[in-house]
Design a protein around this motif. Structure first.
Motif, PDB file in Angstrom:
ATOM      1  N   UNK A 257       0.811  -1.218   0.000  1.00 49.22           N
ATOM      2  CA  UNK A 257       0.000   0.000   0.000  1.00 49.22           C
ATOM      3  C   UNK A 257       0.843   1.266   0.000  1.00 49.22           C
ATOM      4  N   UNK A 258       2.139   1.141   0.266  1.00 51.64           N
ATOM      5  CA  UNK A 258       3.023   2.308   0.192  1.00 51.64           C
ATOM      6  C   UNK A 258       3.499   2.528  -1.235  1.00 51.64           C
ATOM      7  N   UNK A 259       4.036   1.456  -1.842  1.00 53.56           N
ATOM      8  CA  UNK A 259       4.516   1.562  -3.222  1.00 53.56           C
ATOM      9  C   UNK A 259       3.380   1.490  -4.229  1.00 53.56           C
ATOM     10  N   UNK A 260       2.172   1.069  -3.776  1.00 51.62           N
ATOM     11  CA  UNK A 260       1.018   0.915  -4.655  1.00 51.62           C
ATOM     12  C   UNK A 260       1.321  -0.089  -5.777  1.00 51.62           C
ATOM     13  N   UNK A 261       1.935  -1.196  -5.424  1.00 52.05           N
ATOM     14  CA  UNK A 261       2.206  -2.259  -6.380  1.00 52.05           C
ATOM     15  C   UNK A 261       1.718  -3.588  -5.816  1.00 52.05           C
ATOM     16  N   UNK A 262       1.284  -4.443  -6.724  1.00 52.84           N
ATOM     17  CA  UNK A 262       0.892  -5.793  -6.365  1.00 52.84           C
ATOM     18  C   UNK A 262       2.142  -6.666  -6.415  1.00 52.84           C
TER      19      UNK A 262
END
Length: 417
Positions: A257-262
């Motif tokens: 949720x910080x880098x907004x990557x799966x």
């Protein structure tokens, strides 16, 4: 009229406090611009062991009017047991969608759910289908549209914003065969802890593929048009053909949720071009019992499900000569070996056709797996990117894929296959 649960706050329109869940930034090179990331959670309720709901649509409401901004849309719906999104340690989170949105200020969000919910009381094995109360607005398909007004308008600018949607089970109102849901904004407690996120699977098409094995990045465009950045690591298990631009894939992982990557734990490459939505195929995963190898049957206690209406805690599974059996890392198994494996480690995922009358899923595919055996496989099976890099290539094509894990989004879920 006697209500099973009613409080002063048991309203569909819950006031929303965005503090704690509005943060986040677009730390990946793939994700840029203003985005809204939607995560689901729930508040505790002990009298029901399972609360199954289907999510179809989520949209933000711009301040000052104008067309709502869609951040999630899926005609097949995402089936989820809301009760799994809370445990003894607190809130758990399920990543639903991430979408680019116009920079601006938003005053609320609306969530469209199915017109019925399936509730199973704690300690019972069969459920009751309850209709969402008529006081809740409906869309053109008869689904319930639940609006939530933010406590204060929320500005989304050049970075991604996490929006936690809390199905506040403790304040659901149940009266006879009707249910009045309460939906509020979650406070985001534990949101930055990867261990608090459900491991789910996501279908879509690759674009912007960059990097070298084992560290790839790409954008996954899902069938509903929403996108999410994906990263792979040496621990990512690879199924199917080589990873290429435009490939159709199924990605299992959890959202950073910080880098907004799966962050992908498994990646199944299914070819190129368009395909039908796999989420519509009946599938379930959980633990097996009452094994009968001679008859080709067992009982599956459901942890995750999709593509059919769950009527209880279990589903009857029938396998036959047409069923494709798999084991750890995608290895092909004979039926006898499959049942032997299942007797040792009863974790199983199945997909096929479902008969609601008999609560029976006839499996076209079935996979027994040991959650402790993630990692590189043999040539011709699933393998990790580390394994692929050591062999100097992308990935050997295999005949089947990672559908057997217990991660089913629409088919969706979360387990460690």
């Amino acid at each position: 009229m006697k209500l099973m649960k009613i409080t002063a706050l048991s309203l569909v329109m819950g006031a929303v406090a965005l503090a704690g869940c509005g943060g986040g930034s677009a730390g990946s090179s793939v994700v840029t611009g203003s985005r809204a990331t939607i995560l689901l959670t729930d508040s505790p309720r002990e009298d029901y062991g399972h609360v199954w709901a289907t999510i179809y649509h989520v949209e933000l409401t711009p301040q000052g009017g104008g067309a709502p901004v869609v951040v999630f849309d899926n005609s097949a719906g995402v089936l989820i047991d809301l009760r799994t999104l809370r445990d003894a340690s607190g809130a758990r989170y399920s990543f639903l969608s991430s979408a680019s949105v116009p920079a601006g200020t938003y005053t609320g969000v609306s969530v469209t759910v199915g017109s019925t919910m399936q509730l199973i009381k704690t300690g019972q094995t069969t459920g009751t289908s309850l209709t969402v109360d008529a006081s809740v607005a409906r869309d053109a398909n008869g689904n319930a549209v639940i609006p939530v007004t933010f406590r204060s308008p929320k500005t989304i600018s050049s970075t991604a914003t996490n929006v936690c949607i809390d199905f506040d089970l403790a304040r659901f109102v149940i009266s006879g065969s009707k249910i009045l849901p309460s939906v509020v904004e979650g406070d985001g407690a534990g949101l930055s802890d990867p261990a608090r996120h459900e491991k789910d699977d996501y279908h879509g098409t690759i674009s912007g593929l960059a990097g070298t094995a084992p560290n790839y990045t790409f954008t996954l465009t899902m069938g509903s048009g929403q996108t999410v950045a994906v990263t792979t690591t040496a621990a990512t298990a690879l199924y199917g053909a080589a990873l290429t631009e435009g490939a159709r894939v199924e990605v299992e992982g959890t959202l950073d949720t910080t880098a907004q990557t799966l962050v992908a734990t498994k990646l199944e490459v299914r070819g190129t071009g368009s395909s039908s939505d796999d989420r519509k195929t009946p599938r379930a995963a959980g633990t097996a019992s009452a094994l009968n190898a001679s008859a080709g049957t067992f009982t599956l206690t459901i942890k995750r499900a999709g593509g059919f209406t769950v009527s209880g805690t279990t589903v009857n599974v029938v396998t036959n000569a047409s069923t494709v059996f798999r084991g750890d890392k995608g290895a092909t198994l004979a039926a006898a070996d499959f049942y032997t494996a299942l007797a040792t480690t009863p974790n199983v995922g199945v997909e096929g056709t479902y008969d609601a009358t008999t609560n029976t899923l006839t499996a076209t595919k079935a996979r027994a797996f040991d959650p402790t055996k993630d990692g590189p496989g043999k040539v011709g099976e699933a393998h990790s990117f580390r394994d692929a890099a050591e062999r100097g290539g992308g990935g050997d094509a295999i005949n089947d894929h990672g559908w057997g894990n217990d991660s089913l989004r629409g088919g969706r879920g979360g387990s460690d296959d």
